[in-house]
Design a protein around this motif. Structure first.
Motif, mmCIF file in Angstrom:
data_model
loop_
_atom_site.group_PDB
_atom_site.id
_atom_site.type_symbol
_atom_site.label_atom_id
_atom_site.label_comp_id
_atom_site.label_asym_id
_atom_site.label_seq_id
_atom_site.Cartn_x
_atom_site.Cartn_y
_atom_site.Cartn_z
ATOM 1 N N VAL A 1 15.179 0.661 1.320
ATOM 2 C CA VAL A 1 14.329 1.858 1.423
ATOM 3 C C VAL A 1 14.517 2.774 0.216
ATOM 4 N N LEU A 2 15.775 3.006 -0.166
ATOM 5 C CA LEU A 2 15.985 3.920 -1.294
ATOM 6 C C LEU A 2 15.606 3.290 -2.630
ATOM 7 N N LEU A 3 15.561 1.973 -2.677
ATOM 8 C CA LEU A 3 15.110 1.322 -3.930
ATOM 9 C C LEU A 3 13.594 1.121 -3.936
ATOM 10 N N ALA A 4 12.924 1.470 -2.848
ATOM 11 C CA ALA A 4 11.458 1.359 -2.802
ATOM 12 C C ALA A 4 10.846 2.612 -3.433
ATOM 13 N N PRO A 5 9.628 2.474 -3.903
ATOM 14 C CA PRO A 5 8.990 3.642 -4.550
ATOM 15 C C PRO A 5 8.513 4.682 -3.537
ATOM 16 N N ILE A 6 9.439 5.248 -2.830
ATOM 17 C CA ILE A 6 9.140 6.298 -1.853
ATOM 18 C C ILE A 6 9.990 7.502 -2.196
ATOM 19 N N ASP A 7 9.414 8.678 -2.042
ATOM 20 C CA ASP A 7 10.141 9.902 -2.342
ATOM 21 C C ASP A 7 11.435 9.935 -1.509
ATOM 22 N N ARG A 8 12.578 9.992 -2.196
ATOM 23 C CA ARG A 8 13.855 9.919 -1.481
ATOM 24 C C ARG A 8 14.098 11.154 -0.609
#
Lengths: 229, 568
Positions: B110-117
């Protein structure tokens, strides 16, 4: 050999990492063009995994910078471009293989991924296990799951750490073929490995020793095997 | 940019909620109702027991008017200092990438996905704040009720304000942790902040003024005795810190998150199995506390003396003179070699603990006998820190078995360098008490009598814990015991080592009793009597260390023979 674009897809400038007084990676400046297949070789503790984790954004550099297609490593844009397959699969204990695939595709905004998923599962002989929990898989099957998850999402740079750990000979063969497909599709590949026979099939080799770059050139040269063996 | 990056944050939130729902559904499916009910039952029993003990200790008699005046005068500053300590815990946690502990798979996928952390991390952060607020609210409310019994006034008001203050304090602490980790403060900045927060509260306490936000929040706790609007500033600052933390939590370093994901779960598991040694090791890893590459100074065959002899040609080959050195000499050196690689931060922690021992002794000397337990725990922790060479040996059973001596003898000899350091550390503790106590001659003589028993018991408790290892959850002999007795055995085994470390404080307790309440003997004589009792216990521990291994082997052999039916 795949055609190599002019644009630098992965660029490090003075990239370094140290833990207190222990230097894991000496300042490293390299540029990898789009579409190039690069093997990262070196003995245990040479800094391969450190370099890879810095590129992926899992480690914070002590100095220098990494840019993926001009974007800072770990940034939103860079994360959408880089796919990472590690030698230690990290999977949810409570999600099935199918749920993992769906999650990764949704996280990365993959479109029309179902056919691609069926293809990858079929090639890696995981189709019959799609509704099972990967946490109960064997080491090799978990590695294959990680490969599916790494290849199912869209990417421009594929980073693989020790790709053949835990794979049977057939699995290795399939994975090498899948890597070839990714390269032919224009992706940049960076693969850390001990295996010089695989390194012989890439466009460029980078060799690390004690955290320092000691070789940068085409594979098959005598000094390369001196570094690794 | 991918299509996903153009997606709104509400779509990203929906995606994460979907993930959470799926995982919760599966977890609930695997939930064992009986185990859950048993956990609630245990929590209620333990919580109720702790509440009863605290209520008994605090007592129900009202303070005198002088006592009330003293509470009004110094209460906010003291409560403020406690709040400052809670905030410091948050700052330390933030310096190590806390307070969040994520699933390793969440970090990787999830944190390596392009989503605002920030979108990813705010949810878990909010849940952590909510949970901490609930628990701290209950604790604070109970503390308020206890305060009402001593200080008068309606208990609902005290309980409400107690809950409010602890909730704000804990939220502020978590907020500080998130600010530090989200902004990726450097270690130096975190240490500076810790010193600043503590110094400000200590200065308030010393000067009797309320200037620090923590002291201002402390004012709120005492509103039933004295209302002042300025307490609202403390609440506002605390809430502000929590909000600030939630705003910036997305900046948390992935490197720290990965490290915490791997280690925090193991620490929790080790705590549940009462494995102190593993807790110590994992906590060091979490704090990235490594042994020094170079020792503070070199002893043994790489020492400067030997190197000099080599350079002068007096020694041609710089390896140990095999066979000439006794095992005792080898273990004595090995002990020092380990201790001389301690990092600064560990040494500083030991000194800090010794100051806590000194301060607590000062309290015990003035009649606050309950601080005996603080002394005991601090001594136990110092012992665990200083007995690392022993722990390294115990951890490597195979290497230990290769040594030409019994395990008990090896353990005792390797503890000698640790004992030397323990005496030094306890000297610092007793000097602190001596200086605080106005340098009374009685205190000096009591301190001198106390020093060795204190050091010996501190190390004895830690050594018992290290050598015993993890208490087994089940033994064959438990089959013959009722479950309550078997679990009591488990608790006794867990509590005995800290109890032994606590006994070292007995000389001071005995002499303080004489000083405060009078008696037929002198304070020094009372301390001496306490010291003798303590030394008898130490002798018992030494005997236990010496014979434990042979007794265990004999018992194992006997059991094996009875199982296989072979007669000896």
């Amino acid at each position: 050999m795949s055609s190599v674009g002019e644009q630098s897809m992965l660029e490090t400038v003075g990239l370094e990492k140290s833990y207190d007084d222990l230097a894991a990676l000496e300042p490293l400046t390299i540029s990898i063009p789009q579409g190039q297949r690069v093997a990262l070789v070196g003995r245990n503790g040479s800094g391969k995994t450190t370099f890879i984790k810095l590129v992926v954004g899992l480690l914070d550099p002590t100095g220098g910078s990494v840019r993926i297609a001009g974007e800072a490593a770990g940034s939103l844009a860079a994360r959408s471009l880089v796919s990472y397959i590690s030698d230690e699969p990290v999977l949810y204990d409570d999600l099935s293989l199918a749920e993992h695939i769906e999650l990764i595709c949704r996280l990365h905004g993959a479109q029309d991924w179902e056919d691609r998923a069926i293809y990858l599962l079929d090639r890696l002989e995981l189709s019959s296990r799609i509704d099972r929990l990967p946490s109960r898989f064997s080491r090799g099957l978990r590695q294959k799951t990680a490969i599916v998850l790494g290849l199912i999402r869209p990417f421009s740079v594929l980073i693989v750490d020790e790709p053949f750990v835990g794979l049977d000979p057939l699995g290795r063969e399939v994975f090498v073929d899948l890597l070839g497909q990714a390269a032919n599709g224009g992706s940049t590949l960076v693969i850390a490995t001990h295996q010089l026979e695989f390194a012989a099939s890439v466009d460029r080799c980078l060799a690390l020793r004690d955290g320092a770059l000691v070789f940068d050139g085409p594979p098959g040269q005598a000094e390369l095997s001196d570094v690794v063996q | 940019m991918t299509s996903l990056m153009r997606r709104s944050s509400s779509a990203q939130r929906e995606l994460l909620l979907d993930l959470r729902r799926t995982r919760r559904r599966r977890r609930l499916g695997d939930l064992d109702i009986v185990v859950s009910i048993y956990r609630v039952y245990l929590t209620a029993i333990l919580g109720g027991g702790a509440a009863w003990v605290l209520a008994t200790v605090v007592g129900g008699h009202h303070e005198t008017s002088d006592g009330l005046q003293s509470v009004i005068a110094h209460g906010p500053e003291i409560v403020g200092l406690v709040i400052a300590s809670i905030v410091v815990i948050g700052l330390r946690s933030g310096g190590r990438g806390g307070p969040l502990v994520l699933d390793a798979a969440d970090v990787r996928h999830v944190l390596l996905a392009p989503i605002d952390r920030t979108v990813v991390l705010r949810g878990p952060a909010l849940r952590q704040v909510r949970y901490a607020a609930l628990v701290s609210g209950i604790v604070g409310g109970f503390a308020g009720v206890l305060a009402s019994r001593r200080l008068g006034g309606g208990w609902p008001t005290w309980a409400l304000l107690g809950a409010l203050v602890t909730v704000v304090a804990v939220a502020a602490s978590l907020g500080c942790a998130m600010v530090v980790s989200g902004r990726q403060w450097r270690k130096g900045a975190v240490r500076l902040a810790i010193v600043g927060v503590l110094s400000w509260s200590l200065a308030d306490l010393e000067l009797g003024r309320a200037t620090s936000p923590m002291t201002l929040l402390g004012e709120v706790a005492l509103w039933p005795l004295r209302f002042s609007w300025i307490g609202l500033v403390g609440i506002a600052v605390g809430v502000g810190l929590a909000i600030a933390g939630l705003q910036v939590v997305g900046g948390t370093s992935l490197e720290s998150s990965v490290r915490r994901a791997g280690l925090a779960g193991q620490v929790r598991f080790a705590v549940t199995t009462r494995d102190f040694r593993t807790v110590v090791l994992l906590r060091r890893q979490l704090a990235q506390e490594h042994e020094r590459q170079r020792p503070w100074f070199v002893i043994g065959w790489r020492s400067s003396r030997v190197a000099k002899q080599e350079a002068q040609g007096l020694r041609s080959w710089n390896v140990p003179q095999g066979g000439k050195r006794s095992l005792v000499d080898a273990l004595w050196r090995r002990g020092w070699q380990g201790l001389l690689r301690y990092p600064v931060v560990r040494l500083a922690r030991v000194v800090l603990l010794s100051l806590i021992v000194g301060l607590s002794f000062y309290g015990v000397w003035h009649g606050i006998t309950a601080l005996l337990f603080v002394v005991g725990m601090a001594q136990f922790l110092i012992g665990l820190e200083l007995s690392e060479p022993l722990a390294q040996t115990v951890d490597r059973q195979a290497l230990q078995d290769l040594m030409p001596s019994s395990a008990g003898r090896i353990h005792l000899v390797i503890l000698l360098p640790s004992l030397c350091l323990m005496v030094l550390v306890d000297l610092v503790a007793l000097m602190t008490t001596f200086v605080l106590g106005g340098e009374q001659s009685t205190l000096l003589s009591v301190g001198l009598v106390t020093l060795f028993p204190l050091a010996l018991t501190g190390l004895s408790g830690a050594a018992m814990s290290t050598i015993s290892g993890v208490p087994p959850a089940f033994r064959e002999s438990d089959l013959f015991l009722p479950p309550e007795i078997a679990s009591l055995r488990l608790y006794l085994r867990t509590l005995t080592p800290p109890a032994v470390s606590t006994l070292g404080a007995m000389p001071v307790v005995f002499s303080a009793e004489i000083v405060n309440h009078g008696g037929t003997t002198s304070a020094t004589a009372a301390a001496f009597a306490g010291g003798v009792v303590t030394l008898v216990i130490v002798v018992g521990v030494v005997v236990w260390v010496l014979v434990r291994d042979s007794v265990r082997r004999a018992y194992a052999g006997m059991t094996e023979r009875s199982r296989t039916g072979v007669k000896s």
